[in-house]
Design an enzyme around this catalytic site. Structure first.
Site, PDB file in Angstrom:
ATOM      1  N   LYS A 174      43.777  41.346  54.679  1.00 58.74           N
ATOM      2  CA  LYS A 174      42.646  42.240  54.390  1.00 58.74           C
ATOM      3  C   LYS A 174      41.635  42.212  55.523  1.00 58.74           C
ATOM      4  CE  LYS A 174      42.184  39.630  50.847  1.00 58.74           C
ATOM      5  NZ  LYS A 174      41.861  38.921  49.590  1.00 58.74           N
ATOM      6  N   THR A 210      30.107  43.031  46.501  1.00 59.41           N
ATOM      7  CA  THR A 210      31.549  42.826  46.711  1.00 59.41           C
ATOM      8  C   THR A 210      32.044  41.523  46.083  1.00 59.41           C
ATOM      9  OG1 THR A 210      31.106  41.764  48.836  1.00 59.41           O
ATOM     10  CG2 THR A 210      31.584  44.129  48.880  1.00 59.41           C
ATOM     11  N   GLY A 221      34.061  39.332  44.002  1.00 61.68           N
ATOM     12  CA  GLY A 221      35.318  39.507  43.261  1.00 61.68           C
ATOM     13  C   GLY A 221      36.273  40.539  43.823  1.00 61.68           C
ATOM     14  N   THR A 222      36.032  41.032  45.028  1.00 60.02           N
ATOM     15  CA  THR A 222      36.935  42.062  45.584  1.00 60.02           C
ATOM     16  C   THR A 222      38.359  41.518  45.784  1.00 60.02           C
ATOM     17  OG1 THR A 222      35.981  41.537  47.743  1.00 60.02           O
ATOM     18  CG2 THR A 222      35.312  43.614  46.745  1.00 60.02           C
ATOM     19  N   GLY A 223      38.441  40.280  46.297  1.00 57.82           N
ATOM     20  CA  GLY A 223      39.765  39.698  46.560  1.00 57.82           C
ATOM     21  C   GLY A 223      40.540  39.480  45.268  1.00 57.82           C
ATOM     22  N   CYS A 224      39.842  38.962  44.247  1.00 63.28           N
ATOM     23  CA  CYS A 224      40.474  38.715  42.937  1.00 63.28           C
ATOM     24  C   CYS A 224      40.990  40.037  42.363  1.00 63.28           C
ATOM     25  CB  CYS A 224      39.456  38.129  41.952  1.00 63.28           C
ATOM     26  SG  CYS A 224      38.584  36.684  42.570  1.00 63.28           S
TER      27      CYS A 224
HETATM   28  N1  LIG Z   1      32.709  47.574  51.782  1.00 66.37           N
HETATM   29  C1  LIG Z   1      33.985  47.832  51.471  1.00 66.37           C
HETATM   30  N2  LIG Z   1      34.420  49.110  51.379  1.00 66.37           N
HETATM   31  C2  LIG Z   1      35.696  49.405  51.049  1.00 66.37           C
HETATM   32  N3  LIG Z   1      36.633  48.457  50.804  1.00 66.37           N
HETATM   33  C3  LIG Z   1      36.263  47.160  50.903  1.00 66.37           C
HETATM   34  C4  LIG Z   1      34.935  46.762  51.239  1.00 66.37           C
HETATM   35  N4  LIG Z   1      34.874  45.400  51.244  1.00 66.37           N
HETATM   36  C5  LIG Z   1      36.103  44.972  50.914  1.00 66.37           C
HETATM   37  N5  LIG Z   1      36.948  46.004  50.730  1.00 66.37           N
HETATM   38  C6  LIG Z   1      38.357  45.962  50.341  1.00 66.37           C
HETATM   39  O1  LIG Z   1      38.448  45.079  49.234  1.00 66.37           O
HETATM   40  C7  LIG Z   1      39.689  44.382  49.267  1.00 66.37           C
HETATM   41  C8  LIG Z   1      39.402  42.888  49.218  1.00 66.37           C
HETATM   42  O2  LIG Z   1      39.097  42.444  50.518  1.00 66.37           O
HETATM   43  P1  LIG Z   1      38.101  41.295  50.898  1.00 66.37           P
HETATM   44  O3  LIG Z   1      36.740  41.639  50.385  1.00 66.37           O
HETATM   45  O4  LIG Z   1      38.246  41.065  52.361  1.00 66.37           O
HETATM   46  O5  LIG Z   1      38.691  40.085  50.093  1.00 66.37           O
HETATM   47  P2  LIG Z   1      38.067  38.643  49.844  1.00 66.37           P
HETATM   48  O6  LIG Z   1      37.227  38.767  48.591  1.00 66.37           O
HETATM   49  O7  LIG Z   1      39.281  37.790  49.658  1.00 66.37           O
HETATM   50  O8  LIG Z   1      37.249  38.292  51.059  1.00 66.37           O
HETATM   51  C9  LIG Z   1      40.383  44.860  50.544  1.00 66.37           C
HETATM   52  O9  LIG Z   1      41.265  45.923  50.212  1.00 66.37           O
HETATM   53  C10 LIG Z   1      39.255  45.346  51.404  1.00 66.37           C
HETATM   54  O10 LIG Z   1      39.693  46.259  52.375  1.00 66.37           O
HETATM   55  C1  LIG Z   2      36.466  31.503  39.924  1.00 64.44           C
HETATM   56  C2  LIG Z   2      36.403  32.236  41.213  1.00 64.44           C
HETATM   57  N1  LIG Z   2      37.542  32.609  41.832  1.00 64.44           N
HETATM   58  C3  LIG Z   2      37.490  33.280  42.999  1.00 64.44           C
HETATM   59  C4  LIG Z   2      36.292  33.606  43.588  1.00 64.44           C
HETATM   60  C5  LIG Z   2      36.260  34.334  44.901  1.00 64.44           C
HETATM   61  O1  LIG Z   2      35.703  35.593  44.741  1.00 64.44           O
HETATM   62  P1  LIG Z   2      35.761  36.723  45.881  1.00 64.44           P
HETATM   63  O2  LIG Z   2      36.860  37.662  45.453  1.00 64.44           O
HETATM   64  O3  LIG Z   2      34.416  37.361  45.844  1.00 64.44           O
HETATM   65  O4  LIG Z   2      36.067  36.072  47.181  1.00 64.44           O
HETATM   66  C6  LIG Z   2      35.105  33.213  42.927  1.00 64.44           C
HETATM   67  N2  LIG Z   2      33.883  33.486  43.432  1.00 64.44           N
HETATM   68  N3  LIG Z   2      35.195  32.528  41.740  1.00 64.44           N
END
Ligand SMILES: Nc1ncnc2c1ncn2[C@@H]1O[C@H](COP(=O)(O)OP(=O)(O)O)[C@@H](O)[C@H]1O
Ligand SMILES: Cc1ncc(COP(=O)(O)O)c(N)n1
Length: 271
Positions: A173, A204, A206-209
């Site tokens: 990502k 943002t 929880g985006t990864g989850c």
């Molecule tokens: N500001 C944003 N606009 C559009 N998509 C986003 C944005 N931030 C994150 N994403 C998307 O959300 C998903 C999760 O990515 P990311 O936020 O990098 O994960 P993590 O929470 O593990 O750091 C990916 O598909 C990423 O491209």
């Molecule tokens: C229990 C738990 N699991 C995972 C995340 C990561 O979250 P994010 O998707 O924002 O990196 C979090 N903050 N809490």
């Protein structure tokens, strides 16, 4: 109805972890189940505390789930200790679990560390090899590929290195860290970019989850890997684009953006 299981930590504030996973699975049309690895006390501003379950109790949850309602896909999120990682690997092998999505959660959006250093080695040794797809962000991919990632070429090199080593697909990502919101899928010696416009939303949490659970839901429904990623990317863009604004820090997304109001039509039938 297809079913999906999340094995992850609880986020009492509802935006990430188990809570984000269940909301995502439900919105993506599958029956959601959960095995909790830890309770966290956190909110949009940070993580105050973590209370792990024992490995024995995690195994008990997994036995109950697999011996009754078999999941069509499994998503693994926050697992903070080596002992819990070993318990998960053992049970998923024992039950021949399918469609395994591993989000190698290391650090929360708020900056808190969610895994111990020794557990990262155990994650690499025990769990990544049984995944169908890994979904690291840039920081996590740097740890897994043991190389710095500063450009899109670096993303390609790192995704390929991780995918070859663990014999699985890798969705790296780019997200907020490197480019617009362009994610790279490496799979079977080919790669494909999933382009996304950067949505100007600071919320943002929880985006990864959410993304990894949406991929698991679509795999559970029988979509192939690249289509599952494409659908998951659309879902997360919609949830972010709904511009929910809650909490004092990086707030949660609107997981129900696509379903709110639909039940009103359904309910007409029962009047
Ligand atoms: N500001 C944003 N606009 C559009 N998509 C986003 C944005 N931030 C994150 N994403 C998307 O959300 C998903 C999760 O990515 P990311 O936020 O990098 O994960 P993590 O929470 O593990 O750091 C990916 O598909 C990423 O491209
Ligand atoms: C229990 C738990 N699991 C995972 C995340 C990561 O979250 P994010 O998707 O924002 O990196 C979090 N903050 N809490």
């Amino acid at each position: 109805m297809k079913t999906a299981l999340t094995i992850a930590g609880s986020d009492c504030s509802g935006g990430a972890g188990i809570q984000a996973d269940i909301k995502t699975m439900m919105a993506n049309g599958v029956f959601a189940m959960s095995a909790v690895t830890a309770l966290t006390a956190q909110n949009t501003t940070g993580v105050a505390g973590i209370l792990e379950v024992t490995a024995g109790f995690l195994k008990e949850q997994l036995d109950c789930i697999f011996n009754d309602i078999r999941p069509d896909a499994v998503k693994i999120g926050m697992v903070s200790s080596g002992e819990l990682i070993r318990a998960i690997a053992e049970k998923l092998k024992e039950y021949h679990a399918v469609h395994i999505v591993v989000d190698p959660v290391m650090v929360a959006t708020s900056g808190a560390k969610l895994i111990s250093d020794d557990a990262i080695d155990i994650l690499k040794e025990e769990l990544l090899g049984i995944a169908d797809i890994l979904t690291p962000n840039i920081l996590e991919a740097e740890v897994l590929a043991e190389m710095p990632i500063r450009t899109e070429e670096d993303m390609i090199k790192a995704a390929e290195k991780i995918g070859r080593y663990y014999h699985c697909a890798v969705l790296l990502k780019g997200g907020h860290q490197l480019n617009d919101a362009n994610d790279l899928l490496y799979r079977e010696a080919t790669y494909r970019w999933f382009y996304g416009k950067r949505i100007s939303n600071p919320n943002t949490h929880g985006t990864g989850c959410t993304l990894s659970s949406a991929i698991a839901s679509n795999l559970a429904k029988g979509f192939p890997m690249d289509i599952s990623v494409e659908r998951a990317k659309s879902y997360i863009s919609g949830a972010l684009g709904a511009m929910l604004d809650l909490g004092a820090g990086s707030g949660p997304m609107d997981h129900a953006f696509a379903i709110t109001g639909e039940y009103v039509k359904e309910a007409e039938k029962y009047r």
